[in-house]
Design a protein around this motif. Structure first.
Motif, PDB file in Angstrom:
ATOM      1  N   LYS A  55      49.330  51.094  -9.641  1.00  0.00           N
ATOM      2  CA  LYS A  55      48.348  51.944 -10.323  1.00  0.00           C
ATOM      3  C   LYS A  55      48.727  53.420 -10.175  1.00  0.00           C
ATOM      4  O   LYS A  55      48.696  54.186 -11.152  1.00  0.00           O
ATOM      5  N   LEU A  56      49.109  53.834  -8.988  1.00  0.00           N
ATOM      6  CA  LEU A  56      49.454  55.240  -8.778  1.00  0.00           C
ATOM      7  C   LEU A  56      50.750  55.630  -9.493  1.00  0.00           C
ATOM      8  O   LEU A  56      50.905  56.773  -9.933  1.00  0.00           O
ATOM      9  N   PHE A  57      51.666  54.685  -9.624  1.00  0.00           N
ATOM     10  CA  PHE A  57      52.908  54.936 -10.360  1.00  0.00           C
ATOM     11  C   PHE A  57      52.597  55.161 -11.835  1.00  0.00           C
ATOM     12  O   PHE A  57      53.126  56.091 -12.470  1.00  0.00           O
ATOM     13  N   ASP A  58      51.714  54.328 -12.401  1.00  0.00           N
ATOM     14  CA  ASP A  58      51.355  54.481 -13.814  1.00  0.00           C
ATOM     15  C   ASP A  58      50.459  55.694 -14.059  1.00  0.00           C
ATOM     16  O   ASP A  58      50.382  56.186 -15.184  1.00  0.00           O
ATOM     17  N   LYS A  59      49.793  56.192 -13.019  1.00  0.00           N
ATOM     18  CA  LYS A  59      48.949  57.380 -13.157  1.00  0.00           C
ATOM     19  C   LYS A  59      49.739  58.669 -12.959  1.00  0.00           C
ATOM     20  O   LYS A  59      49.193  59.763 -13.120  1.00  0.00           O
ATOM     21  N   GLY A  60      51.012  58.565 -12.588  1.00  0.00           N
ATOM     22  CA  GLY A  60      51.831  59.751 -12.430  1.00  0.00           C
ATOM     23  C   GLY A  60      51.806  60.366 -11.048  1.00  0.00           C
ATOM     24  O   GLY A  60      52.336  61.463 -10.845  1.00  0.00           O
ATOM     25  N   VAL A  61      51.206  59.679 -10.077  1.00  0.00           N
ATOM     26  CA  VAL A  61      51.236  60.166  -8.696  1.00  0.00           C
ATOM     27  C   VAL A  61      52.640  59.996  -8.118  1.00  0.00           C
ATOM     28  O   VAL A  61      53.129  60.855  -7.378  1.00  0.00           O
ATOM     29  N   PHE A  62      53.284  58.884  -8.466  1.00  0.00           N
ATOM     30  CA  PHE A  62      54.634  58.585  -7.990  1.00  0.00           C
ATOM     31  C   PHE A  62      55.646  58.692  -9.127  1.00  0.00           C
ATOM     32  O   PHE A  62      55.318  58.485 -10.301  1.00  0.00           O
ATOM     33  N   GLY A  63      56.880  58.978  -8.757  1.00  0.00           N
ATOM     34  CA  GLY A  63      58.002  58.920  -9.665  1.00  0.00           C
ATOM     35  C   GLY A  63      59.229  58.448  -8.900  1.00  0.00           C
ATOM     36  O   GLY A  63      59.169  58.218  -7.688  1.00  0.00           O
ATOM     37  N   ILE A  64      60.339  58.319  -9.623  1.00  0.00           N
ATOM     38  CA  ILE A  64      61.604  57.914  -9.012  1.00  0.00           C
ATOM     39  C   ILE A  64      62.631  59.005  -9.298  1.00  0.00           C
ATOM     40  O   ILE A  64      62.929  59.309 -10.452  1.00  0.00           O
ATOM     41  N   GLY A  65      63.168  59.591  -8.249  1.00  0.00           N
ATOM     42  CA  GLY A  65      64.117  60.677  -8.411  1.00  0.00           C
ATOM     43  C   GLY A  65      65.556  60.203  -8.385  1.00  0.00           C
ATOM     44  O   GLY A  65      65.850  59.000  -8.276  1.00  0.00           O
ATOM     45  N   ASP A  66      66.461  61.149  -8.503  1.00  0.00           N
ATOM     46  CA  ASP A  66      67.888  60.837  -8.397  1.00  0.00           C
ATOM     47  C   ASP A  66      68.153  60.208  -7.034  1.00  0.00           C
ATOM     48  O   ASP A  66      67.548  60.581  -6.029  1.00  0.00           O
ATOM     49  N   GLY A  67      69.075  59.263  -7.018  1.00  0.00           N
ATOM     50  CA  GLY A  67      69.340  58.562  -5.777  1.00  0.00           C
ATOM     51  C   GLY A  67      68.299  57.508  -5.458  1.00  0.00           C
ATOM     52  O   GLY A  67      68.296  56.951  -4.359  1.00  0.00           O
ATOM     53  N   HIS A  68      67.400  57.240  -6.428  1.00  0.00           N
ATOM     54  CA  HIS A  68      66.363  56.218  -6.267  1.00  0.00           C
ATOM     55  C   HIS A  68      65.491  56.486  -5.052  1.00  0.00           C
ATOM     56  O   HIS A  68      65.154  55.587  -4.277  1.00  0.00           O
ATOM     57  N   HIS A  69      65.107  57.764  -4.906  1.00  0.00           N
ATOM     58  CA  HIS A  69      64.153  58.147  -3.878  1.00  0.00           C
ATOM     59  C   HIS A  69      62.779  58.325  -4.515  1.00  0.00           C
ATOM     60  O   HIS A  69      62.653  58.658  -5.691  1.00  0.00           O
ATOM     61  N   ILE A  70      61.740  58.134  -3.705  1.00  0.00           N
ATOM     62  CA  ILE A  70      60.366  58.196  -4.201  1.00  0.00           C
ATOM     63  C   ILE A  70      59.916  59.648  -4.330  1.00  0.00           C
ATOM     64  O   ILE A  70      60.089  60.453  -3.410  1.00  0.00           O
ATOM     65  N   LEU A  71      59.353  59.984  -5.486  1.00  0.00           N
ATOM     66  CA  LEU A  71      58.735  61.283  -5.709  1.00  0.00           C
ATOM     67  C   LEU A  71      57.220  61.142  -5.578  1.00  0.00           C
ATOM     68  O   LEU A  71      56.640  60.164  -6.048  1.00  0.00           O
ATOM     69  N   VAL A  72      56.587  62.115  -4.947  1.00  0.00           N
ATOM     70  CA  VAL A  72      55.129  62.162  -4.843  1.00  0.00           C
ATOM     71  C   VAL A  72      54.668  63.487  -5.429  1.00  0.00           C
ATOM     72  O   VAL A  72      55.176  64.549  -5.053  1.00  0.00           O
ATOM     73  N   SER A  73      53.719  63.441  -6.350  1.00  0.00           N
ATOM     74  CA  SER A  73      53.273  64.646  -7.038  1.00  0.00           C
ATOM     75  C   SER A  73      52.567  65.615  -6.092  1.00  0.00           C
ATOM     76  O   SER A  73      51.746  65.212  -5.260  1.00  0.00           O
ATOM     77  N   GLN A  74      52.864  66.902  -6.254  1.00  0.00           N
ATOM     78  CA  GLN A  74      52.151  67.929  -5.504  1.00  0.00           C
ATOM     79  C   GLN A  74      50.688  67.999  -5.906  1.00  0.00           C
ATOM     80  O   GLN A  74      49.860  68.512  -5.153  1.00  0.00           O
TER      81      GLN A  74
END
Length: 297
Positions: free
Chosen positions: A224-243
């Motif tokens: 749910k949080l991934f589809d809401k834009g809280v999470f993303g996937i960055g280069d190197g397949h690391h987890i992004l978390v929105s500020q």
């Protein structure tokens, strides 16, 4: 007149898979109001705040205005606008819509059709949901616009949607060895996994394929949080978390904020990792704001 076809073919700005759900969100909001009141005339000045919130929560990351769909939905033959001066929209400007007392509602022919065939409203709403948003957001989006859909209104509409591949869930969960790629959750009841889902990175509604390299095995919360834009996937397949995500509880820090910068768990050797094009689409069209900086543990 085939209202389902007309609903499926709303004219939306499109370029390189960019999301522009302005019209679908206004249309869903109008259907919700019609379901509640039987008429559903919407005074722009009275609903602007609601529409702005819907765009902020379910629209793309870039700034936008609810005046855009309020004016442009007229061209799709499902919506009409009148002002203190008479029929017709005064233009796309927020000031013009407010100053002229602009109000919009579903066109008379559609209102008649919805009264004659009550199930049509749910089927139209389902088309708008399926073609513009991932399933993980459908329930809360309906709540946000005041829509109540019956199970019978989830029929397959072959003329307006392509078929999903029923094998995707099993292929993705197998590739990630039945554990959440973000947190490692791997719950089961007996031999049956519970709370694990196959998430599309590039949404199926925006031509995301049912392939392993467009999928992630995620627990229900992180899906749910991934589809809401809280999470993303960055280069190197690391987890992004929105500020923009704010959570002060220990649970929010542990299950969300602390994941910033962590590598994905999986997929297993031999399985295709997430394709760069799909990661890029999600970052530009779904992920909100900038990623949190990674801090030392």
């Amino acid at each position: 007149m085939d209202w389902l076809e007309r609903t499926a073919k709303l004219r939306q700005w499109s370029r390189s898979g960019a999301r522009a759900p302005h019209k679908p969100l206004l249309f869903l909001y109008a259907l919700g109001r019609f379901q509640q009141s039987g008429d559903g005339e919407l005074q722009y000045s009275a609903v602007e705040k609601d529409l702005r919130q819907l765009l902020a929560e379910y629209g793309p990351p870039n700034k936008t205005t609810p005046a855009y769909p309020f004016h442009h939905l007229v061209s799709d033959g499902v919506w009409e606008v009148r002002t203190d001066r008479g029929p017709g929209s005064p233009g796309i400007g927020v000031r013009e819509l407010r100053a002229t007392g602009a109000a919009g509602r579903l066109v008379p022919e559609l209102r008649v059709a919805l009264r004659r065939e009550p199930s049509l409203l749910g089927r139209m709403a389902r088309v708008l949901l399926d073609l513009n948003f991932p399933p993980s957001l459908h329930g809360e989006l309906c709540e946000s616009v005041g829509l109540e859909l019956e199970p019978a209104e989830t029929e397959q509409l072959a003329t307006v949607r392509r078929r999903r591949d029923p094998r995707m869930r099993e292929l993705v969960l197998t590739a990630y060895e039945y554990q959440c790629a973000f947190c490692g959750y791997d719950g089961r009841i007996g031999a049956v996994p519970v709370g694990l889902e196959a998430a599309h990175v590039r949404w199926w509604a925006f031509d995301g394929p049912d392939d392993v390299d467009n999928g992630l095995c995620l627990c229900s919360l992180h899906h749910k949080l991934f589809d809401k834009g809280v999470f993303g996937i960055g280069d190197g397949h690391h987890i992004l978390v929105s500020q923009q995500f704010v959570g002060r509880s220990p649970a929010a820090r542990e299950h969300v904020i602390a994941l910033a910068g962590r590598p994905l768990i999986g997929p297993q050797p031999g399985a295709r990792p997430i394709a760069a094009a799909h990661r890029s689409w999600h970052t530009s069209q779904v992920f909100h704001g900038s990623p949190r900086p990674v801090t030392a543990a």
